[in-house]
Design a protein around this motif. Sequence first.
Motif, mmCIF file in Angstrom:
data_model
loop_
_atom_site.group_PDB
_atom_site.id
_atom_site.type_symbol
_atom_site.label_atom_id
_atom_site.label_comp_id
_atom_site.label_asym_id
_atom_site.label_seq_id
_atom_site.Cartn_x
_atom_site.Cartn_y
_atom_site.Cartn_z
ATOM 1 N N GLN A 28 0.763 -1.500 0.051
ATOM 2 C CA GLN A 28 -0.019 0.052 -0.124
ATOM 3 C C GLN A 28 0.892 1.383 -0.102
ATOM 4 O O GLN A 28 0.601 2.181 -0.703
ATOM 5 N N CYS A 29 1.827 1.418 0.760
ATOM 6 C CA CYS A 29 2.851 2.376 0.805
ATOM 7 C C CYS A 29 3.679 2.498 -0.483
ATOM 8 O O CYS A 29 3.524 3.923 -1.190
ATOM 9 N N PRO A 52 -0.708 4.113 6.059
ATOM 10 C CA PRO A 52 -2.092 4.320 5.347
ATOM 11 C C PRO A 52 -3.309 3.855 5.911
ATOM 12 O O PRO A 52 -2.882 2.721 6.679
ATOM 13 N N GLU A 56 2.259 1.840 -3.564
ATOM 14 C CA GLU A 56 1.380 2.217 -4.515
ATOM 15 C C GLU A 56 0.735 3.884 -4.230
ATOM 16 O O GLU A 56 0.694 4.546 -5.042
ATOM 17 N N LEU A 57 1.051 4.392 -2.890
ATOM 18 C CA LEU A 57 0.732 5.618 -2.622
ATOM 19 C C LEU A 57 2.115 6.515 -2.852
ATOM 20 O O LEU A 57 1.882 7.835 -2.679
ATOM 21 N N HIS A 104 -1.723 8.546 4.656
ATOM 22 C CA HIS A 104 -1.593 9.251 3.262
ATOM 23 C C HIS A 104 -2.738 8.838 2.193
ATOM 24 O O HIS A 104 -2.674 9.514 1.211
ATOM 25 N N ASP A 105 -3.329 7.849 2.563
ATOM 26 C CA ASP A 105 -4.245 7.274 1.629
ATOM 27 C C ASP A 105 -5.722 8.219 1.667
ATOM 28 O O ASP A 105 -6.642 8.369 0.727
ATOM 29 N N GLN A 106 -5.842 9.195 2.789
ATOM 30 C CA GLN A 106 -7.236 9.990 2.671
ATOM 31 C C GLN A 106 -7.101 11.281 3.353
ATOM 32 O O GLN A 106 -6.692 11.581 4.399
#
Length: 374
Positions: A77-78, A210, A80-81, A183-185
């Motif tokens: 996830q990190c 995230p 990808e962001l 960091h995803d929102q």
Amino acid sequence: MTEPWAYVAALAGLDHMTTARLNSLLRGRSAADAYALAVGDAAPTGAIAAMFERAPELRQRWSTSASRHQPDDVAQQCRELGVSVVLPDDPSFPAALAGDPQRPAVLFVQGDLCALDRRRVGIVGTRNPTQRGLQTAARFGHDLAAAGVAVVSGLAKGIDGSAHRGALLADDGSTVAIVANGHDQPYPKRHEQLWREVADRGAVVSEWPPGTPPDAFRFPQRNRILAALSEVVVVVESRERGGSLITAQLAAERGVDVYAVPGDVSSRSSIGTNQLIGDGAAIATDPTVVLVALGLDGRRAGRRRYDARPLPRGVEAEALAACRRTPQTVESVALRGDWSLAEAALALARLERSGWVCETGGWFEALDEWGDLC
């Protein structure tokens, strides 16, 4: 093979994980062993066993939430962001945080932490500012960034957002945001574009992975990072309570100079800043005051005209701030500052002699650097 930072990133997201608990888990053991201990795959000993005895519900909470925080999943996830996970032993971990008594165990970063290699000034304030406060924050952000200073703030609505925007308007301006969620929102939602722009020109930094929501308790915690990263903290507007006053206190505890922009005594948005001044904070009526504090006063550099007037301080700075808002008499300045008539008259006389104000029929008006009325 799972990277050590992935285990730490997963640990940081477990329910009821705190910085102190995460540091305890990591002390004296590898990140993989710390994760195994937290999720129940290894028997606790020593300080960790004592922690579980004091809070027996922690083992169950961490074990249950581990299914949502698998190291490899969090790492993906990190990636990808575009989020870098930075540990204290990483060369890019900010030196200003390395020795802090409340050092974060991990940082999640979008952007480039090299922005912190510049001189650094924190600009903070209320989420409910006046229009004048927004303009002041933007001006401070712009002028400091234009002088090569990294503007550090919290990306909140109000003063924080205006300071970031001002910095971004400067050529080669750099700014760093310390946020209280993953960091995803991006939060607040209205600052989603600003979040991206800050990451492009500096960095967006969090100590949570995230998936972490912007819970209220996280904001005072992130303020310690903002304070520790700053060489000077400037409070533009603040009510009688709020995060900006917490940041000012945390900065003072770390030996960081705190400046406050004086405001109208009848405005609620200036209660906190005026109180800071009363408690001993330095007065910032202009970005140049902060640059002087950093030893970066470049007013004499280059070929442009130089404002050689001595910078007002103390009573004179407050009197000038009042005259900039509206013409003042000796009596009104004394009343605003709770000074004697003699103190107010002396301050105004010095300001007039040094070219900051002019007097007409008993009324004092502020002058700009070229001698025109502000």
